[in-house]
Design a protein around this motif. Structure first.
Motif, mmCIF file in Angstrom:
data_model
loop_
_atom_site.group_PDB
_atom_site.id
_atom_site.type_symbol
_atom_site.label_atom_id
_atom_site.label_comp_id
_atom_site.label_asym_id
_atom_site.label_seq_id
_atom_site.Cartn_x
_atom_site.Cartn_y
_atom_site.Cartn_z
ATOM 1 N N HIS A 17 0.814 -1.209 0.000
ATOM 2 C CA HIS A 17 0.000 0.000 0.000
ATOM 3 C C HIS A 17 0.853 1.267 0.000
ATOM 4 N N LEU A 18 2.141 1.100 -0.253
ATOM 5 C CA LEU A 18 3.059 2.228 -0.492
ATOM 6 C C LEU A 18 3.142 3.187 0.692
ATOM 7 N N VAL A 31 -0.589 5.065 -7.295
ATOM 8 C CA VAL A 31 -1.196 4.838 -5.982
ATOM 9 C C VAL A 31 -2.526 4.114 -6.141
ATOM 10 N N ALA A 32 -3.368 4.605 -7.047
ATOM 11 C CA ALA A 32 -4.672 3.981 -7.253
ATOM 12 C C ALA A 32 -4.525 2.521 -7.649
ATOM 13 N N ASP A 33 -3.593 2.215 -8.539
ATOM 14 C CA ASP A 33 -3.405 0.834 -8.958
ATOM 15 C C ASP A 33 -2.868 -0.036 -7.821
ATOM 16 N N ALA A 34 -1.998 0.525 -6.976
ATOM 17 C CA ALA A 34 -1.475 -0.244 -5.853
ATOM 18 C C ALA A 34 -2.582 -0.629 -4.881
ATOM 19 N N LEU A 35 -3.608 0.217 -4.778
ATOM 20 C CA LEU A 35 -4.718 -0.014 -3.857
ATOM 21 C C LEU A 35 -5.960 -0.529 -4.571
ATOM 22 N N TRP A 224 -7.132 -7.458 -6.395
ATOM 23 C CA TRP A 224 -7.434 -7.332 -4.963
ATOM 24 C C TRP A 224 -6.558 -8.280 -4.155
ATOM 25 N N LEU A 225 -6.374 -9.486 -4.623
ATOM 26 C CA LEU A 225 -5.523 -10.440 -3.910
ATOM 27 C C LEU A 225 -4.088 -9.937 -3.812
#
Length: 386
Positions: A17-18, A31-35, A224-225
């Motif tokens: 989640h950086l 950021v959006a892609d990481a979450l 999501w996983l």
């Protein structure tokens, strides 16, 4: 069966989640892609969640991603909630979740219009939508009130739930605009006020290309996983709003692996069972509804149950939180004079105070003169701003 402890889950959260300074992102889309997705019900949350994870936090960077590059887009999707996702992921979110929600929104509106007391129908709705889109095409963008002024039909009043105790008379404009947005035919442009405002202008857009709902559910489950795993079927069902059958089918489609947790069992992405290496000690001040707090139905691995009353409102929305190394240890708020204040609910140790202080100072710098009041206020946030 491979075992993944709560400590490992907290390490995964901090890295994936950086949230550790050494792995912060360079751009809001990353950021959006990481979450997977950023909660967008409260306009400020998108900015606060993104900037908490950016190496160079700035309002301008997030605005550029939303309104100029359009690399981030808002969709009414998971759990019938507004999220901001990357334009690359948006077609999958649309096909897996948003299409069904849009269809339900339209059916509900048509049902209200067709009540005998209202006497309207789908033809009236289609003509009203066409008129609103024509105005946007001519003007480029418009607020809801500007659209209502330009399209007389949008000033129509309808009675919803006639004859019921909760009968009410409502303006139709917000409902028509909501349906157009859910269909992807309009999207939110810059707000009338600052970045904390939810009074958006609207701009015409094209619906996302039609795709396979099953394939897109599998892709969303896989992401999501990778971001939130290990998680349970119940976690993914809650996060997406899918049926249990849809969840199980998606997990099977991506070859999700079952793992043992400290309590029960969960799933990770195929091959994603290696231990997570530690990162440096980190603190974060995350906003209400931040994805790191809202990624699971069961949050016991990072949240002490005794703190729920202070940190959640009565509807289950979490407020602003203070984190230390993967656990929620308190809450924060911004006072009317701009001061960022917090209270610890768990003693994280002597090393934490200075890091939390530095993170609060970083938040104050990029927020600047803006004032933030969460849409969903919690007991602790209210106490801190009293």
């Amino acid at each position: 069966m491979q075992r993944i402890s709560d400590e490992q889950r907290r390490r995964r959260l901090g890295r994936r989640h950086l949230l550790a300074p050494s792995i912060r992102a360079q751009a809001p889309v990353a950021v959006a892609d990481a979450l997977v997705a950023l909660h967008a019900t409260d306009a400020a949350t998108v900015f606060l969640s993104a900037c908490a994870r950016l190496a160079d936090a700035s309002v301008e960077a997030v605005e550029r991603a939303l309104y100029e590059e359009v690399g981030l887009v808002r969709l009414l999707s998971m759990r019938n909630t507004l999220f901001a996702v990357s334009a690359e992921l948006a077609p999958h979110v649309d096909a897996s979740t948003a299409r069904a929600i849009a269809a339900k929104e339209r059916r509900t509106l048509v049902k209200h219009l067709a009540e005998p007391v209202n006497g309207l129908d789908e033809r009236w709705l289609a003509e009203t939508e066409a008129a609103a889109l024509a105005v946007l095409g001519a003007r480029g963008s418009a607020t809801g009130s500007e659209l209502s002024a330009a399209v007389p039909a949008l000033r129509t009043k309808i009675t919803v739930f006639p004859g019921k105790k909760w009968e009410a008379v409502q303006g139709v404009a917000s409902r028509v605009i909501r349906v157009l947005a859910a269909d992807g035919r309009i999207r939110r442009d810059r707000p009338r006020g600052s970045w904390t405002s939810s009074q958006f202008r609207w701009i015409a857009s094209e619906p996302w290309p039609a795709g396979s709902a099953a394939d897109s559910r599998a892709e969303l489950a896989r992401r999501w996983l990778l971001s939130y795993g290990p998680g349970t079927e119940a976690d993914l069902k809650w996060w997406t709003g899918w049926t249990l059958t849809e969840v199980r089918t998606a997990l099977a489609a991506v070859g999700a692996e079952e793992v043992a947790l400290d309590t029960g069992t969960g799933f990770v992405a195929a091959g994603d069972t290696a231990p997570e290496s530690p990162v440096e000690p980190w603190a974060a001040l995350l906003p209400g509804l931040d994805p790191s707090a809202m990624g699971w139905a069961d949050r016991d691995f990072h949240l002490d149950k005794d703190h729920r009353l202070a940190l959640f409102d009565r509807s289950g929305n979490i407020g602003p939180t203070v984190w230390w190394n993967g656990s929620i240890v308190g809450g924060w708020a911004q006072r009317a004079d701009g001061e960022v204040v917090w209270r610890l609910l768990t003693e994280p140790g002597s090393d934490a105070a200075a890091v939390i202080e530095a993170e609060a100072a970083r938040l104050s710098v990029w927020v600047g003169e803006a004032r933030i009041t969460p849409r969903f206020r919690t007991p602790l946030e209210r106490e801190l701003t009293a």
